[in-house]
Design a protein around this motif. Structure first.
Motif, PDB file in Angstrom:
ATOM      1  N   ASN A 163      70.021  64.469  60.534  1.00 56.95           N
ATOM      2  CA  ASN A 163      69.958  63.218  60.752  1.00 56.95           C
ATOM      3  C   ASN A 163      69.586  62.771  62.329  1.00 56.95           C
ATOM      4  O   ASN A 163      70.067  61.755  62.763  1.00 56.95           O
ATOM      5  CB  ASN A 163      71.064  62.067  60.102  1.00 56.95           C
ATOM      6  CG  ASN A 163      71.515  62.331  58.503  1.00 56.95           C
ATOM      7  OD1 ASN A 163      70.447  62.431  57.846  1.00 56.95           O
ATOM      8  ND2 ASN A 163      72.583  62.457  58.527  1.00 56.95           N
ATOM      9  N   GLY A 164      68.984  63.697  62.863  1.00 57.11           N
ATOM     10  CA  GLY A 164      68.532  63.604  64.173  1.00 57.11           C
ATOM     11  C   GLY A 164      69.526  63.955  65.112  1.00 57.11           C
ATOM     12  O   GLY A 164      69.350  63.173  66.396  1.00 57.11           O
ATOM     13  N   THR A 165      70.659  64.279  64.765  1.00 55.58           N
ATOM     14  CA  THR A 165      72.012  64.493  65.793  1.00 55.58           C
ATOM     15  C   THR A 165      72.052  65.826  66.514  1.00 55.58           C
ATOM     16  O   THR A 165      72.563  65.995  67.415  1.00 55.58           O
ATOM     17  CB  THR A 165      73.014  64.319  65.071  1.00 55.58           C
ATOM     18  OG1 THR A 165      73.290  65.122  64.268  1.00 55.58           O
ATOM     19  CG2 THR A 165      73.190  62.982  64.694  1.00 55.58           C
ATOM     20  N   PHE A 212      60.177  74.030  61.381  1.00 56.91           N
ATOM     21  CA  PHE A 212      61.484  74.558  61.841  1.00 56.91           C
ATOM     22  C   PHE A 212      62.087  73.362  62.557  1.00 56.91           C
ATOM     23  O   PHE A 212      63.409  72.962  61.888  1.00 56.91           O
ATOM     24  CB  PHE A 212      61.406  75.989  62.783  1.00 56.91           C
ATOM     25  CG  PHE A 212      62.700  76.312  63.301  1.00 56.91           C
ATOM     26  CD1 PHE A 212      63.782  76.784  62.485  1.00 56.91           C
ATOM     27  CD2 PHE A 212      63.361  76.114  64.474  1.00 56.91           C
ATOM     28  CE1 PHE A 212      65.224  77.402  62.795  1.00 56.91           C
ATOM     29  CE2 PHE A 212      64.393  76.535  65.109  1.00 56.91           C
ATOM     30  CZ  PHE A 212      65.362  77.031  64.276  1.00 56.91           C
ATOM     31  N   PHE A 213      61.799  73.083  63.595  1.00 56.84           N
ATOM     32  CA  PHE A 213      62.431  71.811  64.498  1.00 56.84           C
ATOM     33  C   PHE A 213      62.802  70.650  63.759  1.00 56.84           C
ATOM     34  O   PHE A 213      63.639  69.897  63.625  1.00 56.84           O
ATOM     35  CB  PHE A 213      61.718  71.610  65.839  1.00 56.84           C
ATOM     36  CG  PHE A 213      61.962  72.759  66.800  1.00 56.84           C
ATOM     37  CD1 PHE A 213      63.336  72.972  67.223  1.00 56.84           C
ATOM     38  CD2 PHE A 213      60.854  73.493  66.971  1.00 56.84           C
ATOM     39  CE1 PHE A 213      63.636  74.213  68.258  1.00 56.84           C
ATOM     40  CE2 PHE A 213      61.226  74.547  68.321  1.00 56.84           C
ATOM     41  CZ  PHE A 213      62.584  74.919  68.733  1.00 56.84           C
ATOM     42  N   GLY A 214      61.606  70.394  62.874  1.00 50.82           N
ATOM     43  CA  GLY A 214      61.768  69.216  61.972  1.00 50.82           C
ATOM     44  C   GLY A 214      62.773  69.146  60.739  1.00 50.82           C
ATOM     45  O   GLY A 214      63.628  68.436  60.485  1.00 50.82           O
ATOM     46  N   HIS A 215      63.024  70.581  60.245  1.00 53.88           N
ATOM     47  CA  HIS A 215      64.028  70.687  59.552  1.00 53.88           C
ATOM     48  C   HIS A 215      65.302  70.478  60.109  1.00 53.88           C
ATOM     49  O   HIS A 215      66.226  69.900  59.457  1.00 53.88           O
ATOM     50  CB  HIS A 215      63.887  72.182  58.778  1.00 53.88           C
ATOM     51  CG  HIS A 215      65.195  72.667  58.015  1.00 53.88           C
ATOM     52  ND1 HIS A 215      65.063  72.123  56.676  1.00 53.88           N
ATOM     53  CD2 HIS A 215      66.101  73.487  58.237  1.00 53.88           C
ATOM     54  CE1 HIS A 215      66.253  72.666  56.150  1.00 53.88           C
ATOM     55  NE2 HIS A 215      66.808  73.514  56.977  1.00 53.88           N
ATOM     56  N   LEU A 216      65.600  71.183  61.247  1.00 47.68           N
ATOM     57  CA  LEU A 216      66.835  70.818  61.824  1.00 47.68           C
ATOM     58  C   LEU A 216      67.296  69.383  62.254  1.00 47.68           C
ATOM     59  O   LEU A 216      68.436  68.998  61.935  1.00 47.68           O
ATOM     60  CB  LEU A 216      66.812  71.712  63.263  1.00 47.68           C
ATOM     61  CG  LEU A 216      66.745  73.211  63.313  1.00 47.68           C
ATOM     62  CD1 LEU A 216      66.903  73.858  64.695  1.00 47.68           C
ATOM     63  CD2 LEU A 216      67.866  73.893  62.141  1.00 47.68           C
ATOM     64  N   GLN A 217      66.079  68.692  62.677  1.00 46.47           N
ATOM     65  CA  GLN A 217      66.405  67.234  63.017  1.00 46.47           C
ATOM     66  C   GLN A 217      66.666  66.539  61.564  1.00 46.47           C
ATOM     67  O   GLN A 217      67.671  65.681  61.327  1.00 46.47           O
ATOM     68  CB  GLN A 217      65.283  66.642  63.651  1.00 46.47           C
ATOM     69  CG  GLN A 217      65.261  67.056  65.123  1.00 46.47           C
ATOM     70  CD  GLN A 217      66.369  66.885  65.905  1.00 46.47           C
ATOM     71  OE1 GLN A 217      67.101  66.013  65.578  1.00 46.47           O
ATOM     72  NE2 GLN A 217      66.583  67.403  67.021  1.00 46.47           N
ATOM     73  N   GLU A 218      65.894  66.809  60.646  1.00 50.14           N
ATOM     74  CA  GLU A 218      66.143  66.088  59.238  1.00 50.14           C
ATOM     75  C   GLU A 218      67.543  66.351  58.553  1.00 50.14           C
ATOM     76  O   GLU A 218      68.153  65.546  58.513  1.00 50.14           O
ATOM     77  CB  GLU A 218      64.988  66.620  58.428  1.00 50.14           C
ATOM     78  CG  GLU A 218      65.089  66.111  56.851  1.00 50.14           C
ATOM     79  CD  GLU A 218      64.055  66.664  56.009  1.00 50.14           C
ATOM     80  OE1 GLU A 218      64.422  66.917  54.721  1.00 50.14           O
ATOM     81  OE2 GLU A 218      63.051  67.073  56.107  1.00 50.14           O
TER      82      GLU A 218
END
Length: 131
Positions: free
Chosen positions: A66-68, A57-63
């Motif tokens: 673009n890490g913003t 979940f958190f990886g999807h948000l960051q991806e």
């Protein structure tokens, strides 16, 4: 007249979650959730199970951002059984920008925040950005 109060310990622990997310410290995030955590989300898989699911979940948000993606705490309320955090979430991807208020409701257990609901104020904007 307001009377000073102390924050419930569950609220204090919940404050540490978005702070760790903002630092990119996912291991510190996972310490707040039991291995069998369930996370109900508005985009992606919709229901995430366990630490692996929460990391997705958190990886999807960051991806997708673009890490913003940045969570900023507005308010946290806690008790022995439940905690609610109101967060301002901002993110950017090219010319696309997101700025929404999110309510994060969680059940409190000895192992951490076991069941979690993540509800953005503007679901359509959230899904356009992270969907």
């Amino acid at each position: 007249v307001t009377t000073p109060t102390t924050e419930h310990p569950a609220a204090g622990r919940m404050r540490e979650v978005p702070e760790a997310v903002a630092r990119g410290d996912i291991s510190a995030v996972m310490e707040k959730f039991p291995e069998d955590v369930v996370w109900y989300a508005p985009a992606g898989e919709r229901v995430y199970h366990g630490h692996d699911g929460l990391a997705r979940f958190f990886g999807h948000l960051q991806e997708r951002s673009n890490g913003t993606m940045r969570p900023e705490i507005e308010e946290v309320l806690g008790s022995d059984r439940h905690v609610t955090a109101f967060l301002r979430i901002t993110a950017e991807r090219g010319d696309d920008r997101l700025d929404v208020l999110v309510a994060h409701f969680a059940t409190v257990t000895p192992g951490g925040f076991a069941r979690n609901w993540f509800l953005p104020s503007d679901l359509a904007a959230w899904n356009r950005f992270f969907g």
